[in-house]
Design an enzyme around this catalytic site. Structure first.
Site, PDB file in Angstrom:
ATOM      1  N   HIS A   1      -0.482 132.814 -18.385  1.00  0.00           N
ATOM      2  CA  HIS A   1      -0.518 134.197 -18.876  1.00  0.00           C
ATOM      3  C   HIS A   1       0.890 134.767 -19.035  1.00  0.00           C
ATOM      4  O   HIS A   1       1.127 135.627 -19.884  1.00  0.00           O
ATOM      5  CB  HIS A   1      -1.334 135.070 -17.928  1.00  0.00           C
ATOM      6  CG  HIS A   1      -1.886 136.297 -18.594  1.00  0.00           C
ATOM      7  ND1 HIS A   1      -2.843 136.237 -19.584  1.00  0.00           N
ATOM      8  CD2 HIS A   1      -1.608 137.613 -18.428  1.00  0.00           C
ATOM      9  CE1 HIS A   1      -3.136 137.464 -19.993  1.00  0.00           C
ATOM     10  NE2 HIS A   1      -2.399 138.316 -19.303  1.00  0.00           N
TER      11      HIS A   1
ATOM     12  N   LYS B   1     -11.347 139.490 -26.217  1.00  0.00           N
ATOM     13  CA  LYS B   1     -12.218 140.221 -25.302  1.00  0.00           C
ATOM     14  C   LYS B   1     -13.185 141.099 -26.082  1.00  0.00           C
ATOM     15  O   LYS B   1     -12.842 141.655 -27.120  1.00  0.00           O
ATOM     16  CB  LYS B   1     -11.373 141.077 -24.351  1.00  0.00           C
ATOM     17  CG  LYS B   1     -10.631 140.278 -23.295  1.00  0.00           C
ATOM     18  CD  LYS B   1      -9.951 141.200 -22.304  1.00  0.00           C
ATOM     19  CE  LYS B   1      -9.313 140.407 -21.154  1.00  0.00           C
ATOM     20  NZ  LYS B   1      -8.647 141.294 -20.181  1.00  0.00           N
TER      21      LYS B   1
ATOM     22  N   HIS C   1      -4.969 143.867 -28.066  1.00  0.00           N
ATOM     23  CA  HIS C   1      -5.166 144.990 -27.146  1.00  0.00           C
ATOM     24  C   HIS C   1      -5.947 146.088 -27.853  1.00  0.00           C
ATOM     25  O   HIS C   1      -5.631 146.457 -28.988  1.00  0.00           O
ATOM     26  CB  HIS C   1      -3.821 145.561 -26.686  1.00  0.00           C
ATOM     27  CG  HIS C   1      -3.121 144.693 -25.696  1.00  0.00           C
ATOM     28  ND1 HIS C   1      -1.761 144.766 -25.457  1.00  0.00           N
ATOM     29  CD2 HIS C   1      -3.583 143.717 -24.866  1.00  0.00           C
ATOM     30  CE1 HIS C   1      -1.436 143.878 -24.541  1.00  0.00           C
ATOM     31  NE2 HIS C   1      -2.515 143.244 -24.164  1.00  0.00           N
TER      32      HIS C   1
ATOM     33  N   ARG D   1      -4.436 134.374 -24.931  1.00  0.00           N
ATOM     34  CA  ARG D   1      -4.917 134.170 -23.566  1.00  0.00           C
ATOM     35  C   ARG D   1      -5.366 132.717 -23.457  1.00  0.00           C
ATOM     36  O   ARG D   1      -5.793 132.118 -24.439  1.00  0.00           O
ATOM     37  CB  ARG D   1      -6.093 135.097 -23.251  1.00  0.00           C
ATOM     38  CG  ARG D   1      -5.779 136.584 -23.385  1.00  0.00           C
ATOM     39  CD  ARG D   1      -7.044 137.414 -23.140  1.00  0.00           C
ATOM     40  NE  ARG D   1      -6.764 138.848 -23.224  1.00  0.00           N
ATOM     41  CZ  ARG D   1      -6.911 139.582 -24.329  1.00  0.00           C
ATOM     42  NH1 ARG D   1      -7.333 139.003 -25.460  1.00  0.00           N
ATOM     43  NH2 ARG D   1      -6.638 140.872 -24.326  1.00  0.00           N
TER      44      ARG D   1
ATOM     45  N   TYR E   1       5.137 146.699 -22.345  1.00  0.00           N
ATOM     46  CA  TYR E   1       6.237 145.826 -22.733  1.00  0.00           C
ATOM     47  C   TYR E   1       7.491 146.613 -23.096  1.00  0.00           C
ATOM     48  O   TYR E   1       8.590 146.091 -23.027  1.00  0.00           O
ATOM     49  CB  TYR E   1       5.816 144.944 -23.916  1.00  0.00           C
ATOM     50  CG  TYR E   1       4.705 143.996 -23.558  1.00  0.00           C
ATOM     51  CD1 TYR E   1       4.935 142.890 -22.744  1.00  0.00           C
ATOM     52  CD2 TYR E   1       3.415 144.221 -24.003  1.00  0.00           C
ATOM     53  CE1 TYR E   1       3.904 142.033 -22.390  1.00  0.00           C
ATOM     54  CE2 TYR E   1       2.379 143.371 -23.661  1.00  0.00           C
ATOM     55  CZ  TYR E   1       2.633 142.285 -22.853  1.00  0.00           C
ATOM     56  OH  TYR E   1       1.620 141.448 -22.507  1.00  0.00           O
TER      57      TYR E   1
ATOM     58  N   ARG F   1       2.112 134.300 -22.488  1.00  0.00           N
ATOM     59  CA  ARG F   1       1.631 135.346 -23.414  1.00  0.00           C
ATOM     60  C   ARG F   1       2.495 136.601 -23.296  1.00  0.00           C
ATOM     61  O   ARG F   1       2.869 137.206 -24.299  1.00  0.00           O
ATOM     62  CB  ARG F   1       0.164 135.648 -23.088  1.00  0.00           C
ATOM     63  CG  ARG F   1      -0.448 136.834 -23.811  1.00  0.00           C
ATOM     64  CD  ARG F   1      -1.938 136.886 -23.468  1.00  0.00           C
ATOM     65  NE  ARG F   1      -2.500 138.216 -23.565  1.00  0.00           N
ATOM     66  CZ  ARG F   1      -3.013 138.741 -24.666  1.00  0.00           C
ATOM     67  NH1 ARG F   1      -2.974 138.067 -25.799  1.00  0.00           N
ATOM     68  NH2 ARG F   1      -3.553 139.951 -24.665  1.00  0.00           N
TER      69      ARG F   1
END
Length: 311
Positions: free
Chosen positions: A255, A187, A281, A165, A290, A258
């Site tokens: 983004h 995150k 994730h 990110r 994806y 990514r």
């Protein structure tokens, strides 16, 4: 005066004006957002004037039921409003009623149980491999200052070559780097290790060799022209320039690089679990989006190449 002005009582109009002033002066919403909120409230009051009959007063607003609100949503949808438009409109309406409640004017319990329309999941818009490569190779052509060109190239290389990110890339310190991997804080403060492939490593080393500022080992290494921590907006602007120069679609953003990292890995046979870990994730279901992209690619290739599909 908008059409709403003729369909509401003077008291309601006053509260609408105060709400607008609060959004502008205190919450500092953009003019476009203010315009959209005002337009959505117009639609709501125009509907209520027809639905309830006559001028809309505070008493009529207090008496609104779930059925009234559902009827409004149904009327908007019947006129072609999609889920995103309805969700945005409901957000503006809730903002107005939240203002009324916060100022002890009235509360509308019915609105708290109305759910926003479920929005369809949108697939990430990945760049093609040639587009991603062109983005990396062309960055230096847009900047005359060598160290800034090297800096922007390194950040973009980290987004595409390591799947970071933009906030993760700009948060990297020199202690997060070694010859083989990156230590990335993602995150929720979770840390992961991401392989550092040779082209990305060279881009970062090129920047570090040219950076004119003394970099503390534990501070973010990407700097602005005055030595402060680099703003993500500058990288977003650089990608906008690349978009224009290379004729890339509007979906080409930092983004999207990514997303391209993950999509291209999957297209080359990458394992979904491994890609999940590389992206940071928390849930595999987030990564599984994806697979839809890659499945489309595989089906397209199948229809073009399978012998039984040839006419």
């Amino acid at each position: 005066m908008t059409e709403t002005g003729f369909l509401t009582t003077e008291r309601v109009r006053g509260h609408i004006a105060d709400w607008h002033r609060e959004l502008s002066a205190i919450r500092r919403l953009s003019p476009k957002t203010l315009e959209a909120y005002g337009r959505d409230l117009d639609f709501f009051f125009i509907f209520l004037a027809n639905h309830l009959g006559g001028e809309v007063s505070l008493d009529k607003l207090k008496a609104l039921t779930n059925a009234d609100l559902r009827a409004f949503m149904a009327a908007r949808r019947a006129k072609g409003a999609g889920s995103r438009t309805l969700a945005r409109g409901l957000s503006g309406i809730k903002s107005f009623f939240t203002y009324l409640e916060r100022n002890n004017i009235m509360a509308l319990e019915a609105l708290s149980v109305v759910r926003s329309p479920k929005l369809p999941k949108t697939l990430p818009k990945a760049l093609t491999v040639p587009e991603a490569k062109a983005t990396l190779e062309s960055t230096k052509d847009l900047e005359d200052t060598p160290w800034i060109a090297a800096r922007d190239t390194a950040v973009i290389a980290l987004c595409y070559g390591s799947g970071l990110r933009i906030s993760e890339a700009l948060g990297l310190t020199r202690t997060d780097l070694d010859s083989q991997s990156l230590r990335v804080k993602g995150k929720g403060g979770k840390t992961r290790l991401v392989p550092l492939i040779a082209p990305v490593r060279r881009a970062v080393e090129d920047y570090l060799a040219q950076c004119p500022f003394a970099l503390d080992a534990n501070e973010p290494m990407f700097r602005g022209v005055r030595g402060g921590v680099l703003s993500p907006r500058l990288i977003q602007y650089r990608v906008e320039q690349l978009r224009s120069a290379l004729g890339l679609p509007p979906s080409a953003t930092p983004h999207a690089l990514r997303h391209s990292f993950a999509t291209h890995l999957l297209g080359k046979g990458g394992d979904l679990r491994s890609i999940q870990e590389l992206l940071g994730h928390a849930s595999l279901s987030t990564t599984q989006i994806y697979t839809h992209i890659d499945t489309s690619h595989l089906l397209s290739s199948y229809h073009k190449a399978h012998p039984r599909n040839q006419s």
